[in-house]
Design a protein around this motif. Structure first.
Motif, PDB file in Angstrom:
ATOM      1  N   CYS A 410       0.842  -1.197   0.000  1.00 38.86           N
ATOM      2  CA  CYS A 410       0.000   0.000   0.000  1.00 38.86           C
ATOM      3  C   CYS A 410       0.874   1.243   0.000  1.00 38.86           C
ATOM      4  O   CYS A 410       1.775   1.358   0.818  1.00 38.86           O
ATOM      5  N   ALA A 412       0.236   4.108   1.019  1.00 39.22           N
ATOM      6  CA  ALA A 412       0.035   4.974   2.181  1.00 39.22           C
ATOM      7  C   ALA A 412       0.635   4.384   3.451  1.00 39.22           C
ATOM      8  O   ALA A 412       1.031   5.113   4.354  1.00 39.22           O
ATOM      9  N   CYS A 413       0.691   3.056   3.553  1.00 45.25           N
ATOM     10  CA  CYS A 413       1.139   2.487   4.828  1.00 45.25           C
ATOM     11  C   CYS A 413       2.119   1.338   4.668  1.00 45.25           C
ATOM     12  O   CYS A 413       2.603   0.798   5.656  1.00 45.25           O
ATOM     13  N   SER A 415       1.722  -1.706   3.977  1.00 46.05           N
ATOM     14  CA  SER A 415       1.373  -3.093   4.293  1.00 46.05           C
ATOM     15  C   SER A 415       0.960  -3.807   3.006  1.00 46.05           C
ATOM     16  O   SER A 415       0.675  -3.175   1.994  1.00 46.05           O
ATOM     17  N   CYS A 428      -6.196  -2.525   0.731  1.00 50.30           N
ATOM     18  CA  CYS A 428      -5.301  -2.454   1.872  1.00 50.30           C
ATOM     19  C   CYS A 428      -6.180  -2.719   3.076  1.00 50.30           C
ATOM     20  O   CYS A 428      -7.146  -2.007   3.313  1.00 50.30           O
ATOM     21  N   CYS A 433      -4.028   2.128   8.426  1.00 51.24           N
ATOM     22  CA  CYS A 433      -3.620   2.829   7.207  1.00 51.24           C
ATOM     23  C   CYS A 433      -4.110   4.276   7.262  1.00 51.24           C
ATOM     24  O   CYS A 433      -5.309   4.531   7.390  1.00 51.24           O
ATOM     25  N   GLN A 436      -7.161   5.568   5.394  1.00 46.40           N
ATOM     26  CA  GLN A 436      -8.510   5.096   5.716  1.00 46.40           C
ATOM     27  C   GLN A 436      -8.939   5.429   7.130  1.00 46.40           C
ATOM     28  O   GLN A 436     -10.075   5.181   7.521  1.00 46.40           O
TER      29      GLN A 436
HETATM   30 ZN   LIG Z   1      -2.669   1.170   3.544  1.00 45.13          ZN
END
Ligand SMILES: [Zn+2]
Length: 668
Positions: A410, A412-413, A415, A428, A433, A436
């Motif tokens: 992902c 953004a994070c 994972s 994700c 995250c 979200q």
């Molecule tokens: Zn994420």
């Protein structure tokens, strides 16, 4: 004396109406803005001193000042039918053939108009006064939006007929309200700044504005209108569409200058094509042309089908396509974790705006269309603001184009991204995250979930942006002083929120299971899971097969539950919840038979023996739904003390109404 003042007021109103018409309708003002303002303030002063002389149609009353609770539904005297569409010159010719055949004539005159992409409205005038404005609605009944329409400055509040002009005693003008493009981008810019959801296109913005209950807010949206015809008319002094338009123009309505009378179908087609190319030069959106048989007696002869008149049809412009280069594909994380690939395009002008991005939906779509980075592509914008990539132009490939692969992590994070075969989506599933987080917490605290009172959007927004929480587990570690330091948070409300958070720890397990936000797990499946497995640990350890063995849990949900508990980040958050003392074991024995399965309940007023929450919980435990508003799908309205407007609505819709005693019987 009084008569003098009345006369003076009347003169000022007439003069303002006249200048409104010059300015807003005819676009040729006679006086300066300052002079106009002076007239307006003179009128205001007189009206302030003599409030008994204020009338609803005074130019000072364009904004009513009251905030409505809703719109009343009103019936149209003549139905506002919808129109059939055509998409090609041949179809237009066929329409003409049908018309001439039905009328048994060789030649028919048509009036051709721009098809404004806005909201259809009906304006009713009686004795030269505007008395009511309504939306089209379903064609037979619409919403009374008189107050909102009055804010549109080109709408004549009064009609001042010129000498010898005949005006029907009662008549209906019909037209389209729209939002000019410039206004649309101004509003969206402001929304962007305030981090609000943007309007998709000017039509959406227009219809959203007309639904506002506070007309002063509508006034700020600067809507405008084009009037394109009449509905009910009594008595009628005109026999053709073109004459009716002349009448409307004379009476002071804003009638579009590009309306044309054509004497043959080829002339009609030529005019349609002309506008297909010129449409972007307008300051408002049109999505086609409308052609109407000019003669009213012909119209009457042709009649209508159940849905649409036989004397009118629209020609819809084809969606515009452009070629450009797809420079890159990036991925975006949506608020619920869906990962969407987005095409970064070489900027190109399309339907009046510059396009530099387009959605690619998902990996499958990209593979199916074989879209590669570096491709020349065709893009299209069909009514909506987000353009689509239609297809790559394979003949222009050089061999340097690169296939797209969904990233593993992902953006953004970091994972791992899970692809979910059954939905062709990638997601994700990390609870922490940042892309979200806010929506997840809103969901976690919501009424059907942990039901944390006082944990509203504004608070959550601050908690997230100030990084006070990284996931919903952190809610349970918030301190009073931290909360009290937030904007618009008094000491008292911080204490209340802390105790609401504490109280939520002992919620029934089904609430927690729902609040976790496992994809596909709704209120009811959360309840089934917690009653079957008795503890969160048991649910977390269940294998896909075990989950699927439960009647109401299908393979997609089973897989989703299984994945959720096997994501490392999620396990961390669940540990946090446990350490904070959130209950993860089913304590109250839950009923095993679903006696209320499929039934929807709404509670109004207060009950003697249950809190509303408890009553709703009992309904859910028995397999029923508890909803907060009455609709056609409501089965029972439970009537408590001091019921609200829901009672009336339930009566209108014929929903079965039961009292508390009957409700207790049903629960047994
Ligand atoms: Zn994420």
């Amino acid at each position: 004396m009084k008569k003098d003042i009345e006369d003076k007021i009347e003169k000022l109103r007439e003069s303002i109406n006249y200048h409104d018409r010059r300015y807003y309708v005819e676009n040729r003002p006679e006086i300066s803005d300052q002079e106009y303002d002076r007239l307006m303030s003179q009128l205001k002063k007189l009206e302030d001193a003599h409030p008994e002389l204020v009338t609803p149609l005074s130019p000072t009353q364009r904004v009513s000042g009251e905030i409505l609770e809703g719109f009343e539904s009103v019936e149209h005297r003549v139905p506002m039918l919808s129109m059939d569409n055509t998409y090609s010159s041949d179809e237009i010719r066929e329409f003409d053939k049908r018309v001439r055949k039905n009328l048994q004539v060789d030649k028919v005159d048509y009036v051709v108009e721009l098809k404004i992409d806005g909201v259809s409205i009906s304006l009713l005038y009686e004795n030269n006064k505007f008395i009511r404005g309504a939306t089209r609605g379903d064609g037979f009944r619409g919403d009374d939006i008189t107050g909102n329409l009055k804010t549109i400055r080109s709408l004549p509040l009064n009609i001042n007929p010129k000498k010898d002009m005949k005006i029907p005693t009662l008549f209906e003008a019909r037209g389209e309200v729209y939002m000019p493009r410039k206004e649309f981008s101004r509003i969206n810019k402001r929304k962007e700044k305030n981090n609000e959801e943007l309007f998709a296109n000017p039509r959406n913005a227009c219809s959203g504005s007309l639904k506002l209950l506070d007309s002063s807010m509508v006034m700020e949206r600067h809507l405008d209108m084009w009037i394109y015809g009449v509905g009910y008319v009594n008595p009628a002094f005109f026999n053709t569409q073109f004459d009716a338009l002349d009448f409307l123009r004379e009476a002071g309505f804003r009638v579009n200058p590009y309306i044309k009378k054509c004497h043959s179908i080829e002339e009609v087609i030529e005019y349609c094509k002309e506008w297909e190319h010129k449409k972007d030069s307008l300051e408002y959106d049109i999505d086609g042309m409308v052609l109407k048989v000019d003669s009213f007696s012909y119209q009457k002869k042709l009649g209508q089908t159940s849905k649409s008149p036989r004397w009118m049809i629209s020609y819809k412009f084809p969606a515009e396509r452009k070629e450009t280069v797809l420079e890159d594909i990036i991925v975006q994380v949506g608020r619920t974790g869906t990962i969407t690939p987005v095409a970064i395009l070489k900027p190109v002008e399309l339907s009046g705006s510059v396009v530099s991005r387009a959605t690619l939906h998902n990996q499958d779509e990209i593979m199916r269309k074989d879209i590669r980075v570096g491709d020349h592509v065709l893009i299209e914008k069909a009514g909506e603001i987000i353009p689509q990539v239609i297809e790559p132009i394979k003949s222009k490939r050089t061999g340097k184009e690169k296939k797209f692969r969904m990233p593993e992590k992902c953006p953004a994070c970091d994972s791992l991204i899970k692809s979910i075969e059954e939905e062709v989506a990638s997601r994700c599933e990390n609870l922490s995250c940042p892309a979200q987080l806010k929506e997840r917490i809103v969901y976690f605290a919501s009424r059907n979930a942990m039901d944390i009172e006082g944990m509203g959007d504004a608070i959550i927004e601050q908690l997230v942006s100030k990084k006070m929480v990284e996931d919903y587990g952190d809610i349970y570690y918030l301190k009073h002083d931290e909360l009290a330091g937030l904007e618009r948070m008094a000491d008292k409300s911080a204490s209340n929120l802390i105790s609401a958070i504490r109280k939520s720890k002992s919620n029934n397990l089904n609430r927690l299971v729902y609040a976790l936000g496992i994809r596909h797990v709704g209120v009811r499946s959360a309840w089934i899971l917690s009653s079957r497995f008795k503890s969160l640990d048991n649910i977390a350890q269940a294998e896909v097969g075990q989950l699927e063995a439960i009647n109401e849990i299908g393979p997609i949900m089973a897989r989703s539950i299984f994945n959720f508990f096997r994501t490392k980040e999620n396990r961390k958050v669940i540990d946090k919840l446990k350490r904070a003392g959130v209950d993860t074991i089913t304590r109250n024995p839950l009923p095993t038979t679903l006696t209320l399965e499929g039934k929807t309940f709404v509670i109004t007023g207060s009950l003697d023996t249950f809190s509303r929450e408890a009553a709703e919980e009992l309904i859910r435990q028995r397999g029923g739904n508890a909803s907060s508003s009455v609709s056609k799908t409501t089965d029972f309205l439970v009537l408590g003390k001091d019921p609200g407007s829901k009672l009336e609505k339930a009566r209108k819709l014929g929903v079965k109404i039961i009292d508390e005693k009957e409700f207790r019987e049903i629960l047994k």
